[in-house]
Design a protein around this motif. Structure first.
Motif, PDB file in Angstrom:
ATOM      1  N   VAL A  80       0.827  -1.212   0.000  1.00  0.00           N
ATOM      2  CA  VAL A  80       0.000   0.000   0.000  1.00  0.00           C
ATOM      3  C   VAL A  80       0.864   1.266   0.000  1.00  0.00           C
ATOM      4  O   VAL A  80       0.471   2.298  -0.533  1.00  0.00           O
ATOM      5  CB  VAL A  80      -0.940  -0.006   1.219  1.00  0.00           C
ATOM      6  CG1 VAL A  80      -1.770   1.251   1.255  1.00  0.00           C
ATOM      7  CG2 VAL A  80      -1.839  -1.208   1.180  1.00  0.00           C
ATOM      8  N   SER A  83       1.300   3.486  -3.022  1.00  0.00           N
ATOM      9  CA  SER A  83       0.309   4.442  -3.509  1.00  0.00           C
ATOM     10  C   SER A  83       0.730   5.876  -3.180  1.00  0.00           C
ATOM     11  O   SER A  83       0.280   6.805  -3.838  1.00  0.00           O
ATOM     12  CB  SER A  83      -1.052   4.141  -2.896  1.00  0.00           C
ATOM     13  OG  SER A  83      -0.997   4.270  -1.504  1.00  0.00           O
ATOM     14  N   PHE A  87       0.295   8.802  -5.817  1.00  0.00           N
ATOM     15  CA  PHE A  87      -0.649   9.904  -5.649  1.00  0.00           C
ATOM     16  C   PHE A  87       0.071  11.248  -5.742  1.00  0.00           C
ATOM     17  O   PHE A  87      -0.466  12.213  -6.284  1.00  0.00           O
ATOM     18  CB  PHE A  87      -1.391   9.792  -4.317  1.00  0.00           C
ATOM     19  CG  PHE A  87      -2.650   8.969  -4.413  1.00  0.00           C
ATOM     20  CD1 PHE A  87      -3.634   9.299  -5.319  1.00  0.00           C
ATOM     21  CD2 PHE A  87      -2.835   7.863  -3.604  1.00  0.00           C
ATOM     22  CE1 PHE A  87      -4.796   8.546  -5.409  1.00  0.00           C
ATOM     23  CE2 PHE A  87      -3.996   7.107  -3.693  1.00  0.00           C
ATOM     24  CZ  PHE A  87      -4.966   7.444  -4.601  1.00  0.00           C
ATOM     25  N   ILE A 182      -4.398   7.213   4.141  1.00  0.00           N
ATOM     26  CA  ILE A 182      -3.586   6.068   3.712  1.00  0.00           C
ATOM     27  C   ILE A 182      -2.538   5.761   4.775  1.00  0.00           C
ATOM     28  O   ILE A 182      -2.372   4.611   5.194  1.00  0.00           O
ATOM     29  CB  ILE A 182      -2.907   6.354   2.353  1.00  0.00           C
ATOM     30  CG1 ILE A 182      -3.947   6.445   1.247  1.00  0.00           C
ATOM     31  CG2 ILE A 182      -1.899   5.261   2.022  1.00  0.00           C
ATOM     32  CD1 ILE A 182      -3.388   6.772  -0.105  1.00  0.00           C
ATOM     33  N   ILE A 342      -5.922   0.201  -3.948  1.00  0.00           N
ATOM     34  CA  ILE A 342      -5.606   1.619  -3.829  1.00  0.00           C
ATOM     35  C   ILE A 342      -4.366   1.952  -4.665  1.00  0.00           C
ATOM     36  O   ILE A 342      -4.317   2.961  -5.369  1.00  0.00           O
ATOM     37  CB  ILE A 342      -5.294   1.967  -2.362  1.00  0.00           C
ATOM     38  CG1 ILE A 342      -6.420   1.500  -1.439  1.00  0.00           C
ATOM     39  CG2 ILE A 342      -4.991   3.450  -2.202  1.00  0.00           C
ATOM     40  CD1 ILE A 342      -7.552   2.413  -1.316  1.00  0.00           C
ATOM     41  N   THR A 343      -3.355   1.078  -4.582  1.00  0.00           N
ATOM     42  CA  THR A 343      -2.100   1.352  -5.259  1.00  0.00           C
ATOM     43  C   THR A 343      -2.289   1.436  -6.762  1.00  0.00           C
ATOM     44  O   THR A 343      -1.822   2.369  -7.412  1.00  0.00           O
ATOM     45  CB  THR A 343      -1.084   0.258  -4.903  1.00  0.00           C
ATOM     46  OG1 THR A 343      -1.103   0.090  -3.496  1.00  0.00           O
ATOM     47  CG2 THR A 343       0.283   0.622  -5.365  1.00  0.00           C
ATOM     48  N   GLU A 344      -3.010   0.443  -7.307  1.00  0.00           N
ATOM     49  CA  GLU A 344      -3.235   0.471  -8.751  1.00  0.00           C
ATOM     50  C   GLU A 344      -4.097   1.667  -9.134  1.00  0.00           C
ATOM     51  O   GLU A 344      -3.897   2.273 -10.178  1.00  0.00           O
ATOM     52  CB  GLU A 344      -3.902  -0.815  -9.235  1.00  0.00           C
ATOM     53  CG  GLU A 344      -2.974  -1.999  -9.333  1.00  0.00           C
ATOM     54  CD  GLU A 344      -2.971  -2.787  -8.051  1.00  0.00           C
ATOM     55  OE1 GLU A 344      -3.532  -2.294  -7.046  1.00  0.00           O
ATOM     56  OE2 GLU A 344      -2.399  -3.892  -8.036  1.00  0.00           O
ATOM     57  N   ALA A 346      -4.091   4.558  -7.791  1.00  0.00           N
ATOM     58  CA  ALA A 346      -3.227   5.731  -7.860  1.00  0.00           C
ATOM     59  C   ALA A 346      -2.441   5.732  -9.169  1.00  0.00           C
ATOM     60  O   ALA A 346      -2.318   6.767  -9.833  1.00  0.00           O
ATOM     61  CB  ALA A 346      -2.278   5.753  -6.668  1.00  0.00           C
TER      62      ALA A 346
ATOM     63  N   THR B 122       5.992   2.648 -12.229  1.00  0.00           N
ATOM     64  CA  THR B 122       4.620   2.991 -12.604  1.00  0.00           C
ATOM     65  C   THR B 122       4.229   2.268 -13.890  1.00  0.00           C
ATOM     66  O   THR B 122       3.121   1.739 -14.003  1.00  0.00           O
ATOM     67  CB  THR B 122       4.496   4.514 -12.802  1.00  0.00           C
ATOM     68  OG1 THR B 122       5.110   5.159 -11.699  1.00  0.00           O
ATOM     69  CG2 THR B 122       3.055   4.933 -12.884  1.00  0.00           C
TER      70      THR B 122
END
Lengths: 540, 280
Positions: A80, A83, A87, A182, A342-344, A346, B122
């Motif tokens: 996590v 993220s 973000f 978070i 959440i991570t994906e 972001a 990313t």
């Protein structure tokens, strides 16, 4: 050494180290070593020459000190955590593109003729930006650049203008996705998705209270918000409402088409059939007729009721809102649509903003380069406070600290709400001097165990929380607290962000003066959360 | 007007560095097997099995008669060369603090490398989202690769932040005391940072370098990347570098004039935002 002494020394040492300006993360990290020394080998403190004799230093290369390395390792491999840079990356891309400017113009078109219109537009824009990313700072600066000159030019009351910009600009951490929540979820092992869901209503409550305040204040004192000169090319109010409805129909048509395609794709690619877990939300065949129906109804409104020409004009007036709505759809849709974590979400958000920037002709390697550099800087500072605090929390837990503090407070048998109220005061006080990252990492690990052991039926006055919701409630409460800390003198960061772009005649004192009514609003929202804790459970 | 950074070369050198370093870190067991022979036969067998399973170029003959092939060696040699070229050519952007010493330049270059790693991670993550939800052929490696990269990013970002002096501090008292007292404060901070690094390394080097790195501990998943084996040593290495940088900062800033610290964003950030809203 007993844990009471350790706790006392730790607290004093922390205050001293922070006061002399030692970086927060390293102060906590070195105190983690101190706690371990006090716990396992206090002789070392009195006589450094005994180094190498005790439990801690007797076996080089291993022993209790390895806990620190393990804690850091554990933190770094938390999925996590990824993220956070994503973000930040998304927010810096967003700030550097013209999306915000266009959104402002589009919102302004609809509300320019209402009393206090620009102030309301500013708030709404802040809420939309808050729902896109979870960082404040850039948001306040952007609003200060776009909305402040216009409000001052129109002769708005300066205090009102300043307060609206900073109070709304701080909403970024209250409305999901929020980076404060978070980190809170990460260190307290609370579900971040539940925290996001729970903070929706309190966040919007705060936003609507701000907007309500603007409306009431400008009605009572119209001289605070003069109307702009009527623009002859501006459509009549009734016509404007029709245009707005036409624009809404276009947005609805777009979204229902997208959802229709998604559901159809899931159904006909066989992914629904192959899926034996929870079915994709809004992605199964039952929904297809609904989406088709909504799309057709919206198209009917666009082409028949409102007419093609009017819809075309409305699209021109409102198209600045489309990019933000798409970004929100991608981020929150990814989290709540059950698609990704959440991570994906972001990562997808950052990608969506980048694509939009390229479509707008603003995307370039330079944009990405600058955003990456900004991301790197913010990541380094936030993560290393987290690293230091994780080591300290690990060491302090081994020494039995949180347990001891909780026993101490709970054993005093103080009234529950008094304990919580005292915590709120401590948080508000700390918030005036310290960054939220430091507070969430250093104070919450001590406070939360206490709150969890308080009798649950005594929390709040209306309604009762489920035991599983206490940590979530406290997280939202903490977030609301931080809203106040962004504005509170002498170090409310929002004031400094605004100062950097405000006209030179506006001093810091002026800015803080403008905050006062808004701090009042935030405190009212905070007390609603205290009196009626169940407000967080409405959407859970 | 400061020169802008972010030219094509400034992208490529760090990227090449990431590629070369990733290559030899991935093949590190080959170096361990050849250069640091294992005493225990079973341990050697274990590490060798891991290596043979993950070797990217299994058909290349080993030079030195062992497991290291020509690509591994080239990557290992190229890494420091790229680092030197990168550190010599790196230019600080307007928003960055440009140090004077060679270590500062190395830290800046590490910052550039970390930026590239953020971009790479990313993209890997988006590739995984694409593969899982659109093509529906989820990869085994992408999530853990992202995790691995991210953990390195987090560590190295701290070194960069140390060189940039942007770690979060409270300046309430610091800004009002005379300069000599500020120096005393700085000395205390630096000594404590060094002490922390010392205790951390002293208390875990055997666990980390022997039990994790030398025994090449894996993550324990399907793709099974050597995250414990590489990340734990990295924690100790980076924290030592951070302590070193802290000492250098102390020396470099010794004669600096006192300044008042505020939370205001820096000039370049504001210029950037002004450009974004069209007010130059």
């Amino acid at each position: 050494m007993d844990i009471g002494t350790i706790s006392l020394i730790l607290m004093l040492a922390l205050i001293v180290l922070l006061a002399i300006g030692m970086p927060l993360g390293f102060a906590s990290a070195s105190l983690a070593v101190l706690v371990l020394v006090m716990k396992f080998e206090p002789a070392l403190l009195l006589n450094p020459f005994t180094f190498g004799d005790g439990i801690l230093t007797g076996r080089p290369g291993t022993g209790p000190l390895y806990i620190l390395a393990q804690k850091i390792y554990g933190l770094l491999t938390d999925y996590v955590l990824i993220s956070i840079p994503l973000f930040i990356f998304m927010a810096s891309l967003l700030e550097r593109s013209g999306i915000a400017k266009d959104m402002y113009s589009s919102l302004n078109v609809w509300l320019s003729r209402s009393r206090g219109g620009i102030a309301i537009v500013t708030s709404i824009m802040a809420v939309i930006m808050a729902a896109m990313s979870g960082i404040i700072g850039g948001e306040v600066v952007l609003l200060g650049l776009i909305a402040l000159p216009q409000m001052l030019r129109l002769g708005y009351n300066q205090n009102l203008a300043i307060g609206v910009i900073c109070a709304s600009g701080s909403l970024g951490t209250m409305i999901p996705p929020s980076i404060v929540l978070i980190i809170y979820g990460l260190i307290t092992e609370t579900s971040i998705k539940a925290l996001f869901t729970a903070s929706f209503i309190p966040g919007f409550m705060l936003a609507s209270m701000i907007i309500l305040y603007i409306i009431v204040r400008t009605r009572l004192r119209p001289e605070d918000a003069p109307l702009p000169e009527p623009d002859p090319s501006d459509p009549e109010p009734i016509e404007k409402r029709k245009l707005f409805c036409a624009f809404l129909s276009i947005v609805v048509a777009g979204f229902s088409t997208a959802l229709f395609i998604r559901a159809a794709f899931f159904e006909f690619s066989g992914s629904n059939a192959a899926n034996d877990g929870e079915p994709a939300r809004l992605g199964t065949i039952e929904y297809l007729p609904w989406f088709a129906g909504i799309t057709i109804a919206a198209l009917f409104l666009i082409f028949v009721v409102f007419g093609k020409e009017r819809s075309r004009i409305s699209w021109h007036m409102g198209k600045g809102l489309v990019a933000p709505i798409v970004v929100i759809g991608v981020v929150l849709g990814s989290i709540y649509g059950g698609i990704t974590g959440i991570t994906e979400a972001a990562g997808m958000g950052a990608f969506a903003v980048l694509i939009i920037a390229f479509l707008r002709g603003e995307g370039s390697f330079e944009l990405v380069w600058d955003s990456l550099m900004r991301t790197l800087k913010s990541t380094g500072t936030i993560i290393w406070v987290t690293i230091g605090a994780a080591s300290l929390a690990g060491a302090y837990t081994i020494a039995g600290g949180p347990q001891y503090v909780a026993d101490l407070i709970v054993g005093k048998e103080l009234p529950t709400m008094l304990v919580i109220l005292m915590m709120m005061l401590i948080l508000l006080f700390m918030g005036a001097f310290m960054d939220w990252v430091g507070i969430v990492l250093l104070i919450i690990p001590v406070f939360l165990p206490i709150v969890l052991r308080l009798p649950i039926e005594e929390i709040g006055f209306i309604g009762q929380l489920e035991p599983s919701q206490v940590a979530i409630w406290f997280g939202v409460l903490f977030c609301m607290n931080m809203q106040v800390s962004f504005l509170s003198p002498p170090f409310g960061p929002a004031a400094f962000y605004l100062k950097s772009v405000a006209p030179p005649h506006i001093s810091l004192t002026d800015i803080f003066k403008g905050f006062l009514p808004f701090i009042g609003i935030q405190l009212v929202a905070l007390s609603i959360l205290l009196i009626w804790p169940n407000i967080i459970a409405i959407l859970l | 007007m400061q020169k802008t950074t972010g030219g094509i070369v400034e992208w490529l050198i760090p990227l090449a560095f990431v590629a070369a370093a990733s290559w030899w870190i991935w093949h590190l067991p080959a170096f361990l097997l050849d250069w640091l022979p294992y005493d225990s036969e079973s341990l050697r067998g274990q590490v060798e099995a891991i290596y043979l399973r993950s070797d990217i170029t299994p058909n290349m003959p080993g030079i030195f008669g062992g497991h290291i092939d020509i690509f591994d060696l080239a990557a290992l040699v190229l890494t420091p060369i790229l680092a030197v070229i990168g550190a010599r050519s790196v230019r600080a952007a307007a928003m960055e603090y440009e140090g004077a010493s060679a270590i500062d330049r190395v830290s800046l270059f590490i910052g550039r490398v970390t930026m590239m790693m953020i971009a790479v991670m990313t993209m890997v993550m988006l590739y995984e989202v694409f593969m899982r939800y659109i093509v529906e052929k989820p990869t085994e490696w992408a999530n853990e690769m992202t995790l691995w990269f991210a953990s390195f990013v987090f560590l190295m970002a701290g070194l960069y932040a140390m060189q940039q002096r942007c770690h979060i501090r409270i300046f309430l008292l610091y800004d009002v005391v005379p300069r000599w007292l500020q120096r005393v404060f700085d000395c205390i901070s630096t000594i404590l940072i060094v002490l922390f690094a010392f205790f951390l390394v002293y208390g875990s080097y055997k666990q980390v370098f022997v039990n994790k790195l030398y025994k090449w501990e894996l993550y324990g998943s399907a793709f099974n990347p050597p995250i414990p084996a590489t990340l734990q040593p990295m924690v100790l290495i980076v924290i030592s570098l951070v302590a070193l940088q802290a000492v250098l900062n102390l020396i470099a800033d010794w004669n600096k004039e006192p300044e008042i610290h505020t939370d205001e964003p820096d000039e370049e950030e504001i210029q950037m935002l002004k450009r974004a809203v069209g007010q130059d």
